[in-house]
Write a protein that holds these residues in place. Structure first.
Motif, short mmCIF file in Angstrom:
data_model
loop_
_atom_site.label_atom_id
_atom_site.label_comp_id
_atom_site.label_asym_id
_atom_site.label_seq_id
_atom_site.Cartn_x
_atom_site.Cartn_y
_atom_site.Cartn_z
N GLU A 166 0.60 6.79 11.94
CA GLU A 166 0.61 8.24 11.94
C GLU A 166 0.95 8.76 10.56
O GLU A 166 1.83 8.23 9.89
N ALA A 167 0.24 9.78 10.10
CA ALA A 167 0.52 10.36 8.80
C ALA A 167 0.08 11.82 8.76
O ALA A 167 -1.06 12.13 9.06
N ARG A 168 1.01 12.69 8.40
CA ARG A 168 0.75 14.12 8.23
C ARG A 168 0.06 14.73 9.44
O ARG A 168 -0.97 15.38 9.33
N GLY A 169 0.60 14.48 10.61
CA GLY A 169 0.11 15.13 11.82
C GLY A 169 -1.15 14.51 12.38
O GLY A 169 -1.69 14.96 13.37
N GLY A 170 -1.68 13.46 11.76
CA GLY A 170 -2.89 12.84 12.27
C GLY A 170 -2.72 11.33 12.29
O GLY A 170 -1.61 10.82 12.30
N LEU A 171 -3.83 10.62 12.32
CA LEU A 171 -3.78 9.17 12.36
C LEU A 171 -4.48 8.61 11.15
O LEU A 171 -5.50 9.14 10.70
N LEU A 172 -3.94 7.53 10.61
CA LEU A 172 -4.59 6.81 9.54
C LEU A 172 -5.05 5.47 10.07
O LEU A 172 -4.27 4.74 10.69
N ALA A 173 -6.31 5.14 9.84
CA ALA A 173 -6.83 3.83 10.19
C ALA A 173 -6.68 2.94 8.96
O ALA A 173 -7.50 3.00 8.04
N LEU A 174 -5.63 2.14 8.93
CA LEU A 174 -5.30 1.38 7.74
C LEU A 174 -5.55 -0.12 7.86
O LEU A 174 -5.40 -0.85 6.89
N GLY A 175 -5.92 -0.57 9.04
CA GLY A 175 -6.18 -1.98 9.21
C GLY A 175 -4.98 -2.82 8.83
O GLY A 175 -3.86 -2.59 9.29
N SER A 176 -5.19 -3.79 7.93
CA SER A 176 -4.10 -4.67 7.52
C SER A 176 -3.05 -3.97 6.68
O SER A 176 -2.03 -4.58 6.33
N ASN A 177 -3.27 -2.71 6.35
CA ASN A 177 -2.30 -1.95 5.56
C ASN A 177 -1.48 -0.98 6.40
O ASN A 177 -0.86 -0.06 5.86
N ALA A 178 -1.45 -1.18 7.70
CA ALA A 178 -0.73 -0.28 8.59
C ALA A 178 0.76 -0.21 8.25
O ALA A 178 1.41 0.80 8.53
N GLN A 179 1.30 -1.25 7.65
CA GLN A 179 2.72 -1.25 7.30
C GLN A 179 3.07 -0.16 6.30
O GLN A 179 4.23 0.24 6.17
N PHE A 180 2.05 0.35 5.57
CA PHE A 180 2.31 1.38 4.57
C PHE A 180 2.17 2.80 5.12
O PHE A 180 2.37 3.76 4.37
N ALA A 181 1.82 2.93 6.39
CA ALA A 181 1.61 4.26 6.98
C ALA A 181 2.83 5.16 6.85
O ALA A 181 2.68 6.34 6.51
N PRO A 182 4.06 4.68 7.12
CA PRO A 182 5.21 5.59 6.98
C PRO A 182 5.38 6.13 5.57
O PRO A 182 5.68 7.32 5.38
N ALA A 183 5.19 5.29 4.56
CA ALA A 183 5.32 5.75 3.17
C ALA A 183 4.23 6.75 2.83
O ALA A 183 4.48 7.75 2.14
#
Length: 352
Positions: free
Chosen positions: A134-151
């Motif tokens: 989750e990022a800025r009220g929406g969703l980010l599709a980050l694949g193997s980079n999902a760990q960086f979503a909070p930052a």
């Protein structure tokens, strides 16, 4: 099942959503190219997809006013605090003469680096199984980079720069691990560029001295700045090492983008007219530095400067071939960089 058949098999609502997203991305790209004054012929040469540009009159859709930059203007801009904004990464990436290669292709991972803990920051190795953050009220599709979503979410919330745009900049700069995830220990062996944002040492220190940035606040809290806001000599090493912290790098990518976008808009360039245009303008400033980005947007770099940058990016032989084909270094560099930005800076790729 081919593309049309697969599209036809989707539920009507999903099919409409995909068609709309594709059309929006296409229009955004055309407005971006039109805003730079690219003609149809230039687009066909520099854009692998062969997407036509809009007439130069469509400039008003994205940018407003502003005359042509003069060749003698300064090479770097300044923040509101008066600190120069040097280029983050340009002139330091090599070896991507092959089509599709990225400016960060030469980046490598530092075998080990001391860990500096930023309070409240946790990045588990490997990331969660769920590839959507989750990022800025929406969703980010980050694949193997999902760990960086909070930052990314924190950076977007603090700066107003969309998380997808921040992710696109990092994706274009950072080296990758075997699983495709961004490597926080990325380091360019030919320069001082380091971390997820590939910040040069000078740019990183400029940002630490710039009031209102995450890095400035962090440096102050660690006692790394003196009473005049200058970096204490004994703190320089620890400050530069912080580039390898994902939170620090992502937050500084976002702050750098915000500052550059603000200054471009103050020049009359409507770089926030569209999410994709915003992301591309932010990356252009990150890649070239504010001064060269201004000149690039207002007509192009002088030939000597363009040649220097192109050689640094793709090597001397490949640069000379492009210059010979286009007829001048300014157009050769412009063609190469626009094609790269079109190909790599697509924030919609990270939309959930």
């Amino acid at each position: 099942m081919n593309g049309p058949e697969a599209l036809a098999a989707l539920p009507p609502a999903r099919r409409a959503e995909l068609i709309y997203a594709t059309a929006r991305s296409e229009l955004s790209n055309r407005l971006w190219r039109a805003a730079l004054g690219d003609s149809d012929s230039a687009n066909s040469a520099s854009n692998p997809a062969g997407r036509p540009g809009l007439p130069l009159g469509s400039l008003v859709e994205m940018m407003g006013g502003g005359g042509s930059a003069q060749p003698g203007t300064a090479a770097t801009g300044a923040t509101a605090a008066g600190h120069p904004h040097h280029c983050c990464c340009c002139r330091h990436h090599h070896g991507d003469a092959a089509p599709g290669a990225t400016p960060a292709a030469a980046a490598r991972a530092v075998p080990s680096a001391p860990t500096i803990t930023v309070p409240g920051t946790v990045f588990p190795q490997g990331g969660p199984a769920d590839a959507v953050g989750e990022a800025r009220g929406g969703l980010l599709a980050l694949g193997s980079n999902a760990q960086f979503a909070p930052a990314l979410a924190r950076a977007a919330e603090a700066t107003g720069v969309p998380a997808g745009a921040i992710a696109a900049i990092v994706d274009a700069e950072a080296a990758r691990r075997a699983d495709g995830s961004w490597n926080p220990l990325s380091r360019n062996p030919r320069s001082s560029a380091a971390g997820l944002g590939q910040f040069l040492s000078g740019t990183w220190q400029d940002m630490a001295r710039t009031p209102g940035t995450w890095l400035n606040e962090t440096a102050a809290s660690h006692g790394w700045l003196d009473a005049q806001g200058r970096i204490r000599p004994q703190a320089r090493s620890a400050l530069l090492q912080l580039r390898y912290d994902p939170e620090a790098s992502i937050r500084t990518v976002a702050d750098f983008a915000r500052l550059n976008l603000d200054r471009l808009e103050s020049d009359g360039l409507r770089v926030r007219a569209d999410p994709e245009a915003l992301a591309k303008a932010a990356y252009l400033s990150h890649h070239l530095g504010l001064g060269d980005a201004r000149r690039f947007l207002r007509g192009g770099l002088v030939p000597d400067r363009a040649r220097t940058l192109l050689v640094a990016q793709i090597g001397g032989a490949a640069a000379e071939q492009r210059i010979a084909r286009t007829g001048n270094a300014t157009e050769a560099h412009r063609e190469w960089l626009l094609a790269y930005i079109d190909r790599r800076i697509q924030p919609d790729r990270f939309a959930g």
